[in-house]
Design an enzyme around this catalytic site. Structure first.
Site, PDB file in Angstrom:
ATOM      1  CG  ASP A 100      10.937 -11.770  29.565  1.00  0.00           C
ATOM      2  OD1 ASP A 100      11.379 -12.912  29.323  1.00  0.00           O
ATOM      3  OD2 ASP A 100      11.591 -10.738  29.360  1.00  0.00           O
ATOM      4  CG  HIS A 299       8.864 -16.388  27.213  1.00  0.00           C
ATOM      5  ND1 HIS A 299       9.249 -16.578  28.525  1.00  0.00           N
ATOM      6  CD2 HIS A 299       9.211 -15.109  26.911  1.00  0.00           C
ATOM      7  CE1 HIS A 299       9.821 -15.480  28.980  1.00  0.00           C
ATOM      8  NE2 HIS A 299       9.805 -14.570  28.029  1.00  0.00           N
TER       9      HIS A 299
END
Length: 323
Positions: A100, A299
């Site tokens: 991320d 994610h």
């Protein structure tokens, strides 16, 4: 739990979880996470003969929490990573791994400090080179100017985003984690008008997907109830500063061995739908990149699919291990 060390950098004190012996593998988390997001990687990395280390990025967990927005600019975060790597392994460059926001941090660390790092791996967010304009201009053209909500626009003003997240940390984390996980049905991340808040129309699943246990969530909640969200969210308020800092590197490529792991259900892997093939996107900028896409993964790559990530990561580490 691994050992925790406190390392002084320029402008911050960084908490680092450390375990094992051997060449250093330094891991950098994203938003809204902590060193703990790498909990599944410690044992495989150390068993492969490396030192596994994971930082709390400044503003998170046990690290210091500067009070100015500009303290969370990419330049400062890259300096933290380099300082921690040098403190833990002063005689040789380190291998860095990020997820991320940690991915841009390690990509830009490898770009701007090639002397300090021997190889770079990133999860979720591909590298597209130094941009020609700040990301605020990009997302406003694609979303805000068309009357569409974009979470990074919601994060720009200091105050409202923090208040929403801190009102009920557990509720915020559950909804945010779930919305972009591989378990969430299409449309869970709501398509809503500009001016909405982040949590508006977000889903709190019952039960939560098994990849995040109640004990795992308890750990994150305690960390954010102690730290607050100003530092983590302020990372999103530095796009213009980051853009200006990186301009001298526009012609430089990342010439280090590189690994990318993304998920086919991760919006960050396709840069919010802007690219169909993130690995092809990277090759002009990271010529030595090896890429993998995990089918159906969302994610939270290394938490949702720890066994697949560990297999790919450990195999790659064995091939880039310093001789």
């Amino acid at each position: 739990m691994p050992d925790f060390r406190m390392i002084e950098t320029e402008g911050a004190t960084i908490r680092v979880a450390v375990e094992g012996a051997g060449p250093l593998v330094l891991m950098v988390h994203g938003f809204p996470e902590s060193w703990y997001s790498w909990r599944h990687q410690f044992a495989p990395v150390t068993q492969a003969g490396f030192t596994a280390a994971a930082i709390d990025v400044r503003g998170y967990g046990g690290s210091s929490k500067p009070t100015r927005v500009e303290d969370y600019a990419m330049e400062a975060l890259v300096a933290d990573i380099a300082a921690v790597a040098h403190a833990l392994q002063p005689d040789a460059p380190a291998i860095i791994v990020g997820h991320d926001w940690g991915a841009p941090q390690v990509w830009n660390s490898a770009l701007t400090r090639p002397d300090a790092f021997s190889a770079v791996a990133a999860l979720s967010v591909p590298y597209a080179g130094v941009s020609t304009r700040p990301f605020t201009e990009v997302f406003r053209q694609a979303f805000t100017n068309k009357g569409r909500f974009f979470y990074q626009e919601w994060f720009q003003e200091v105050g409202p985003a923090e208040a929403e997240a801190e009102r009920d940390v557990r509720d915020f984390l559950r909804k945010f984690y779930y919305a972009i996980s591989g378990d969430a049905p299409e449309g869970t991340w709501p398509n809503k008008p500009a001016g909405a808040t982040l949590l508006q129309d977000m889903v709190d699943p019952d039960p939560f997907p098994a990849w995040l246990s109640p004990e795992d969530l308890d750990y994150y909640v305690a960390e954010f109830e102690a730290s607050g969200f100003f530092g983590p969210i302020s990372r999103y308020r530095n796009h213009e500063r980051d853009h200006e800092w990186l301009q001298p590197y526009r012609e430089r490529r990342i010439e280090k061995p590189a690994l990318f792991i993304g998920g086919t259900k991760d919006p960050a892997t396709t840069l919010f739908g802007a690219v169909a093939d993130p690995i092809a996107l990277m090759r002009p900028h990271v010529p030595l990149v090896e890429g993998h896409l995990l089918e159906g993964c969302g994610h939270w790559t290394q938490q949702e699919r720890p066994e697949e990530v560990n297999r790919l990561l450990v195999d790659w580490l064995g091939r880039v291990r310093p001789r």
